[in-house]
Design a protein around this motif. Structure first.
Motif, PDB file in Angstrom:
ATOM      1  N   ASP A   1       0.812  -1.221   0.000  1.00 39.69           N
ATOM      2  CA  ASP A   1       0.000   0.000   0.000  1.00 39.69           C
ATOM      3  C   ASP A   1       0.841   1.264   0.000  1.00 39.69           C
ATOM      4  N   GLY A   2       2.185   1.113  -0.106  1.00 39.69           N
ATOM      5  CA  GLY A   2       3.070   2.262  -0.159  1.00 39.69           C
ATOM      6  C   GLY A   2       3.640   2.684   1.181  1.00 39.69           C
ATOM      7  N   THR A   3       3.163   2.130   2.266  1.00 40.96           N
ATOM      8  CA  THR A   3       3.698   2.475   3.579  1.00 40.96           C
ATOM      9  C   THR A   3       5.116   1.940   3.729  1.00 40.96           C
ATOM     10  N   VAL A   4       5.938   2.697   4.459  1.00 41.29           N
ATOM     11  CA  VAL A   4       7.355   2.358   4.610  1.00 41.29           C
ATOM     12  C   VAL A   4       7.687   2.244   6.089  1.00 41.29           C
ATOM     13  N   TYR A   5       8.399   1.181   6.438  1.00 41.83           N
ATOM     14  CA  TYR A   5       8.804   0.950   7.823  1.00 41.83           C
ATOM     15  C   TYR A   5      10.274   0.526   7.862  1.00 41.83           C
ATOM     16  N   ALA A   6      10.990   1.078   8.825  1.00 45.73           N
ATOM     17  CA  ALA A   6      12.342   0.588   9.119  1.00 45.73           C
ATOM     18  C   ALA A   6      12.202  -0.394  10.271  1.00 45.73           C
ATOM     19  N   ASP A   7      12.711  -1.590  10.083  1.00 45.92           N
ATOM     20  CA  ASP A   7      12.459  -2.666  11.047  1.00 45.92           C
ATOM     21  C   ASP A   7      13.734  -3.433  11.327  1.00 45.92           C
ATOM     22  N   LYS A   8      13.971  -3.726  12.610  1.00 42.96           N
ATOM     23  CA  LYS A   8      15.144  -4.504  12.999  1.00 42.96           C
ATOM     24  C   LYS A   8      15.039  -5.962  12.565  1.00 42.96           C
ATOM     25  N   GLN A   9      13.806  -6.431  12.373  1.00 46.97           N
ATOM     26  CA  GLN A   9      13.601  -7.827  12.013  1.00 46.97           C
ATOM     27  C   GLN A   9      14.132  -8.105  10.602  1.00 46.97           C
ATOM     28  N   TRP A  10      14.630  -9.339  10.405  1.00 41.95           N
ATOM     29  CA  TRP A  10      15.150  -9.710   9.079  1.00 41.95           C
ATOM     30  C   TRP A  10      14.036 -10.105   8.128  1.00 41.95           C
ATOM     31  N   HIS A  11      12.827 -10.319   8.650  1.00 47.73           N
ATOM     32  CA  HIS A  11      11.716 -10.747   7.795  1.00 47.73           C
ATOM     33  C   HIS A  11      10.564  -9.748   7.917  1.00 47.73           C
ATOM     34  N   PRO A  12       9.677  -9.691   6.936  1.00 47.39           N
ATOM     35  CA  PRO A  12       8.585  -8.714   6.955  1.00 47.39           C
ATOM     36  C   PRO A  12       7.523  -9.038   8.002  1.00 47.39           C
ATOM     37  N   ASN A  13       6.667  -8.069   8.234  1.00 48.26           N
ATOM     38  CA  ASN A  13       5.552  -8.222   9.157  1.00 48.26           C
ATOM     39  C   ASN A  13       4.396  -8.867   8.404  1.00 48.26           C
ATOM     40  N   PHE A  14       4.173 -10.156   8.639  1.00 52.24           N
ATOM     41  CA  PHE A  14       3.163 -10.892   7.887  1.00 52.24           C
ATOM     42  C   PHE A  14       1.761 -10.388   8.198  1.00 52.24           C
ATOM     43  N   ALA A  15       1.493 -10.067   9.452  1.00 55.90           N
ATOM     44  CA  ALA A  15       0.164  -9.568   9.831  1.00 55.90           C
ATOM     45  C   ALA A  15      -0.160  -8.274   9.091  1.00 55.90           C
ATOM     46  N   ARG A  16       0.848  -7.417   8.882  1.00 55.65           N
ATOM     47  CA  ARG A  16       0.636  -6.176   8.143  1.00 55.65           C
ATOM     48  C   ARG A  16       0.305  -6.473   6.679  1.00 55.65           C
ATOM     49  N   LEU A  17       1.012  -7.429   6.084  1.00 57.88           N
ATOM     50  CA  LEU A  17       0.727  -7.828   4.709  1.00 57.88           C
ATOM     51  C   LEU A  17      -0.708  -8.326   4.573  1.00 57.88           C
ATOM     52  N   GLN A  18      -1.111  -9.168   5.495  1.00 62.57           N
ATOM     53  CA  GLN A  18      -2.467  -9.711   5.459  1.00 62.57           C
ATOM     54  C   GLN A  18      -3.513  -8.609   5.572  1.00 62.57           C
ATOM     55  N   ALA A  19      -3.284  -7.674   6.494  1.00 60.59           N
ATOM     56  CA  ALA A  19      -4.252  -6.599   6.707  1.00 60.59           C
ATOM     57  C   ALA A  19      -4.378  -5.715   5.474  1.00 60.59           C
ATOM     58  N   ILE A  20      -3.265  -5.431   4.815  1.00 59.68           N
ATOM     59  CA  ILE A  20      -3.284  -4.607   3.608  1.00 59.68           C
ATOM     60  C   ILE A  20      -4.083  -5.287   2.500  1.00 59.68           C
ATOM     61  N   ARG A  21      -3.846  -6.576   2.308  1.00 62.81           N
ATOM     62  CA  ARG A  21      -4.562  -7.302   1.250  1.00 62.81           C
ATOM     63  C   ARG A  21      -6.054  -7.399   1.550  1.00 62.81           C
ATOM     64  N   LEU A  22      -6.391  -7.762   2.777  1.00 62.54           N
ATOM     65  CA  LEU A  22      -7.804  -7.932   3.130  1.00 62.54           C
ATOM     66  C   LEU A  22      -8.567  -6.614   3.002  1.00 62.54           C
ATOM     67  N   LYS A  23      -7.919  -5.507   3.353  1.00 59.27           N
ATOM     68  CA  LYS A  23      -8.560  -4.205   3.201  1.00 59.27           C
ATOM     69  C   LYS A  23      -8.770  -3.880   1.735  1.00 59.27           C
ATOM     70  N   ALA A  24      -7.762  -4.162   0.909  1.00 58.81           N
ATOM     71  CA  ALA A  24      -7.866  -3.883  -0.528  1.00 58.81           C
ATOM     72  C   ALA A  24      -8.949  -4.745  -1.188  1.00 58.81           C
ATOM     73  N   GLU A  25      -9.151  -5.936  -0.684  1.00 59.92           N
ATOM     74  CA  GLU A  25     -10.153  -6.851  -1.242  1.00 59.92           C
ATOM     75  C   GLU A  25     -11.516  -6.663  -0.612  1.00 59.92           C
ATOM     76  N   GLY A  26     -11.630  -5.675   0.297  1.00 60.13           N
ATOM     77  CA  GLY A  26     -12.912  -5.395   0.938  1.00 60.13           C
ATOM     78  C   GLY A  26     -13.363  -6.432   1.923  1.00 60.13           C
ATOM     79  N   LYS A  27     -12.386  -7.147   2.497  1.00 60.36           N
ATOM     80  CA  LYS A  27     -12.715  -8.204   3.451  1.00 60.36           C
ATOM     81  C   LYS A  27     -12.452  -7.780   4.893  1.00 60.36           C
ATOM     82  N   GLN A  28     -12.199  -6.503   5.071  1.00 54.67           N
ATOM     83  CA  GLN A  28     -11.895  -6.012   6.414  1.00 54.67           C
ATOM     84  C   GLN A  28     -12.700  -4.767   6.728  1.00 54.67           C
TER      85      GLN A  28
END
Length: 265
Positions: free
Chosen positions: A238-265
């Motif tokens: 969705d264009g949001t940018v985060y600096a994160d100490k973790q080596w892997h992405p935030n999966f919950a954030r990915l899910q929330a972005i997709r579900l919102k875009a698909e109108g499921k949230q």
């Protein structure tokens, strides 16, 4: 069904300081497979999305007869079950998107091989579609354990009774790393680590259906200078940018972005 010759398999144990392999015992005459005609099988099926391909399955068999001997840091003799690795390429089922391998439970032979675990999954067959010199990264993998032993990557994350059906969400992850030389990778981001491990000792069918959301691309850029306060930067679909100490992405954030875009949230 034919099998390839024995491959070298790295054995990980909790002992920690075990030294190198010393000798094999019990089956010096013949360590080959000889599955019986009336064998039972476990069917492993992968439903492969258009953008991905099925990986070669890494199958591990164990033998309580053909053990190998090693020694710990105190010089004490340690016997462990023998290992044998087999690579098996999934076969496409007709013109469908299903790819399958049937794993013999009984490997037979003098060593009395028994199926222990399988590592499989999906990957990008054409990583250069994301740019020149882009390489395929990790992700989209599954390990299923069929006995009471750990897999080459450790124990199980979940245990199930009966047949196993796996449906998980995944996203394309384009990452750039700079330290030690520039590398651009296309990986598959899912929940947790790159491999999800299941224990299914009574399963006769394993079905894996990755839900690959190819339109929701995640991008990340690693640090160029290693110092306190520098962190990888993740740009979400969705264009949001985060600096994160973790080596892997935030999966919950990915899910929330997709579900919102698909109108499921």
């Amino acid at each position: 069904m034919s099998f390839i010759e024995e491959t070298v398999v790295t054995v990980k144990t909790s002992v920690g300081l075990l030294v190198a392999l010393v000798s094999l015992t019990g089956c010096a005459q013949d360590r080959s497979f000889a599955p019986p005609v009336d064998n039972q099988y476990i069917a492993v099926t992968v439903k492969v999305p258009d953008e991905l391909v099925a990986e070669t399955m890494k199958v591990i068999y164990r033998s309580p007869v053909c053990k190998f001997v090693t020694y710990d840091a105190r010089g004490r003799r340690v016997e462990l079950d023998g290992y044998k690795g087999v690579d098996m390429l999934p076969e496409r089922q007709g013109q469908s998107d299903l790819y399958q391998v049937k794993l013999p439970i009984d490997g037979g032979g003098t060593c009395k091989w028994r199926l222990s675990n399988v590592t499989f999954g999906v990957t990008h067959g054409n990583p250069t579609r994301y740019g020149e010199n882009v390489v395929s990264g990790a992700g989209g993998g599954v390990i299923v354990i069929f006995d009471d032993n750990a897999s080459p990557r450790g124990g199980a994350d979940a245990e199930v009774d009966g047949d196993l059906v796996i449906r998980r969400d995944y996203y394309p992850w384009i990452s750039e790393s700079f330290l030690g030389g520039y590398i651009k990778r296309i990986s598959i981001a899912g929940e947790g680590y790159f491999y999800k491990t299941y224990k299914a000792t009574t399963a006769r069918e394993v079905y894996f259906e990755p839900q690959y959301h190819s339109k929701f691309e995640l991008r990340s850029a690693g640090v160029k200078v290693k110092k306190e306060g520098n962190n990888p930067v993740y740009t979400y679909p969705d264009g949001t940018v985060y600096a994160d100490k973790q080596w892997h992405p935030n999966f919950a954030r990915l899910q929330a972005i997709r579900l919102k875009a698909e109108g499921k949230q």
